[in-house]
Design an enzyme around this catalytic site. Structure first.
Site, PDB file in Angstrom:
ATOM      1  N   PRO A   9       0.793  -1.225   0.000  1.00 56.48           N
ATOM      2  CA  PRO A   9       0.000   0.000   0.000  1.00 56.48           C
ATOM      3  C   PRO A   9       0.827   1.278   0.000  1.00 56.48           C
ATOM      4  CG  PRO A   9      -0.183  -1.101   2.122  1.00 56.48           C
ATOM      5  CD  PRO A   9       0.540  -2.035   1.201  1.00 56.48           C
ATOM      6  N   ASN A  10       0.331   2.216  -0.776  1.00 58.33           N
ATOM      7  CA  ASN A  10       0.843   3.583  -0.883  1.00 58.33           C
ATOM      8  C   ASN A  10       2.168   3.705  -1.619  1.00 58.33           C
ATOM      9  OD1 ASN A  10      -1.388   4.774   0.540  1.00 58.33           O
ATOM     10  ND2 ASN A  10      -0.529   3.842   2.375  1.00 58.33           N
ATOM     11  N   ARG A  17       4.935  11.128  -2.533  1.00 57.50           N
ATOM     12  CA  ARG A  17       4.581  10.892  -1.132  1.00 57.50           C
ATOM     13  C   ARG A  17       5.783  11.147  -0.236  1.00 57.50           C
ATOM     14  NH1 ARG A  17       4.264   5.063   1.674  1.00 57.50           N
ATOM     15  NH2 ARG A  17       3.618   5.749   3.735  1.00 57.50           N
ATOM     16  N   TYR A  22      10.917   9.277   1.440  1.00 61.12           N
ATOM     17  CA  TYR A  22      10.912   8.248   0.414  1.00 61.12           C
ATOM     18  C   TYR A  22      11.556   8.667  -0.903  1.00 61.12           C
ATOM     19  CZ  TYR A  22       7.586   6.041   3.570  1.00 61.12           C
ATOM     20  OH  TYR A  22       6.991   5.484   4.662  1.00 61.12           O
ATOM     21  N   ASN A  71       8.061  -5.603  -0.502  1.00 59.93           N
ATOM     22  CA  ASN A  71       7.876  -4.461   0.387  1.00 59.93           C
ATOM     23  C   ASN A  71       6.381  -4.395   0.666  1.00 59.93           C
ATOM     24  OD1 ASN A  71       7.598  -2.034   1.709  1.00 59.93           O
ATOM     25  ND2 ASN A  71       9.018  -0.928   0.394  1.00 59.93           N
ATOM     26  N   ALA A  74       2.986  -0.893   5.063  1.00 63.65           N
ATOM     27  CA  ALA A  74       2.334  -0.907   6.377  1.00 63.65           C
ATOM     28  C   ALA A  74       1.804  -2.290   6.758  1.00 63.65           C
ATOM     29  CB  ALA A  74       1.208   0.121   6.418  1.00 63.65           C
ATOM     30  N   HIS A  77       3.575  -4.738   9.322  1.00 66.09           N
ATOM     31  CA  HIS A  77       3.423  -4.622  10.763  1.00 66.09           C
ATOM     32  C   HIS A  77       2.050  -5.055  11.257  1.00 66.09           C
ATOM     33  CE1 HIS A  77       6.873  -2.205   9.756  1.00 66.09           C
ATOM     34  NE2 HIS A  77       6.096  -1.395   9.066  1.00 66.09           N
ATOM     35  N   ASP A  84       1.921 -15.448   6.883  1.00 65.61           N
ATOM     36  CA  ASP A  84       1.564 -16.848   6.651  1.00 65.61           C
ATOM     37  C   ASP A  84       1.738 -17.234   5.183  1.00 65.61           C
ATOM     38  OD1 ASP A  84       0.944 -17.199   9.329  1.00 65.61           O
ATOM     39  OD2 ASP A  84      -1.234 -17.160   9.030  1.00 65.61           O
ATOM     40  N   GLU A  95      12.511  -9.393   2.351  1.00 71.45           N
ATOM     41  CA  GLU A  95      11.700  -8.256   2.800  1.00 71.45           C
ATOM     42  C   GLU A  95      12.524  -6.983   2.670  1.00 71.45           C
ATOM     43  OE1 GLU A  95       9.862  -6.547   7.001  1.00 71.45           O
ATOM     44  OE2 GLU A  95      10.462  -8.655   6.894  1.00 71.45           O
ATOM     45  N   HIS A  97      12.473  -2.505   2.871  1.00 72.00           N
ATOM     46  CA  HIS A  97      11.825  -1.252   3.247  1.00 72.00           C
ATOM     47  C   HIS A  97      12.724  -0.110   2.818  1.00 72.00           C
ATOM     48  CE1 HIS A  97       8.682  -3.265   5.444  1.00 72.00           C
ATOM     49  NE2 HIS A  97       9.614  -4.058   5.921  1.00 72.00           N
ATOM     50  N   SER A  99      12.595   3.064   3.988  1.00 77.12           N
ATOM     51  CA  SER A  99      13.038   3.801   5.175  1.00 77.12           C
ATOM     52  C   SER A  99      13.556   2.817   6.224  1.00 77.12           C
ATOM     53  CB  SER A  99      11.885   4.623   5.762  1.00 77.12           C
ATOM     54  OG  SER A  99      10.873   3.759   6.279  1.00 77.12           O
ATOM     55  N   ARG A 104      11.720   4.663  13.174  1.00 73.62           N
ATOM     56  CA  ARG A 104      10.394   5.274  13.087  1.00 73.62           C
ATOM     57  C   ARG A 104       9.532   4.862  14.281  1.00 73.62           C
ATOM     58  NH1 ARG A 104       8.213   4.537   7.220  1.00 73.62           N
ATOM     59  NH2 ARG A 104       6.714   6.051   8.028  1.00 73.62           N
ATOM     60  N   ARG A 108       6.252   0.135  14.003  1.00 77.61           N
ATOM     61  CA  ARG A 108       6.933  -0.296  12.773  1.00 77.61           C
ATOM     62  C   ARG A 108       8.147  -1.196  13.062  1.00 77.61           C
ATOM     63  NH1 ARG A 108       4.646   2.660   8.553  1.00 77.61           N
ATOM     64  NH2 ARG A 108       3.824   4.685   9.184  1.00 77.61           N
TER      65      ARG A 108
END
Length: 139
Positions: A9-10, A17, A22, A71, A74, A77, A84, A95, A97, A99, A104, A108
């Site tokens: 998302p986002n 953004r 970012y 990635n 959100a 978390h 799963d 995985e 990220h 940032s 943060r 997070r």
């Protein structure tokens, strides 16, 4: 080697953004650079804001890809379901990220993906994806 880069998302808003956090570059623009740099790897990219679609894409990736650069944003978390799904497939997932999630907010600092991922890369901006791809090539 075939790798799927999957964003949550986002992340479709990268470039506009919170550029101080970012950067000011869209992911599509950066993805073109990755394809050029890693010409020997077949890279695919997808993004969704919907948790269930991320789970479907993770599950379906095992049929067509050798690994996933994920990635989950959100959802990292909050989503036991995504964790799963990563645990349920037989291809490695790195995985990433953009940032440094550990610098943060406290919420997070928890990831439902990290315990079942091949590895995690955080805090290197868009270069986090580059490092993740490299990790697949070193095996």
């Amino acid at each position: 080697m075939k790798l799927l880069i999957l964003n949550g998302p986002n992340l479709n808003l990268l470039g506009t953004r919170e550029p101080e956090k970012y950067g000011n570059r869209s992911f599509e623009d950066y993805f073109s650079d990755l394809q050029f740099k890693f010409r020997n790897v077949e890279l695919s990219y997808d993004q969704t804001n919907i948790e269930g679609e991320l789970i479907d894409k993770i599950q379906n990736a095992r049929q067509d890809f050798d690994g996933i650069v994920l990635n989950a944003a959100a959802y990292t978390h909050t989503s036991v379901g995504i964790g799963d799904a990563v645990a349920a497939i037989d291809i490695p997932v790195v995985e990433v990220h953009i940032s440094n999630t550990f610098s943060r907010e406290e919420f997070r600092h928890k990831s439902f993906i990290s315990p079942v991922a091949k590895g995690i890369i955080v805090g290197f901006g868009l270069q986090s994806y580059d490092l993740a791809i490299q990790s697949f090539l070193k095996d």
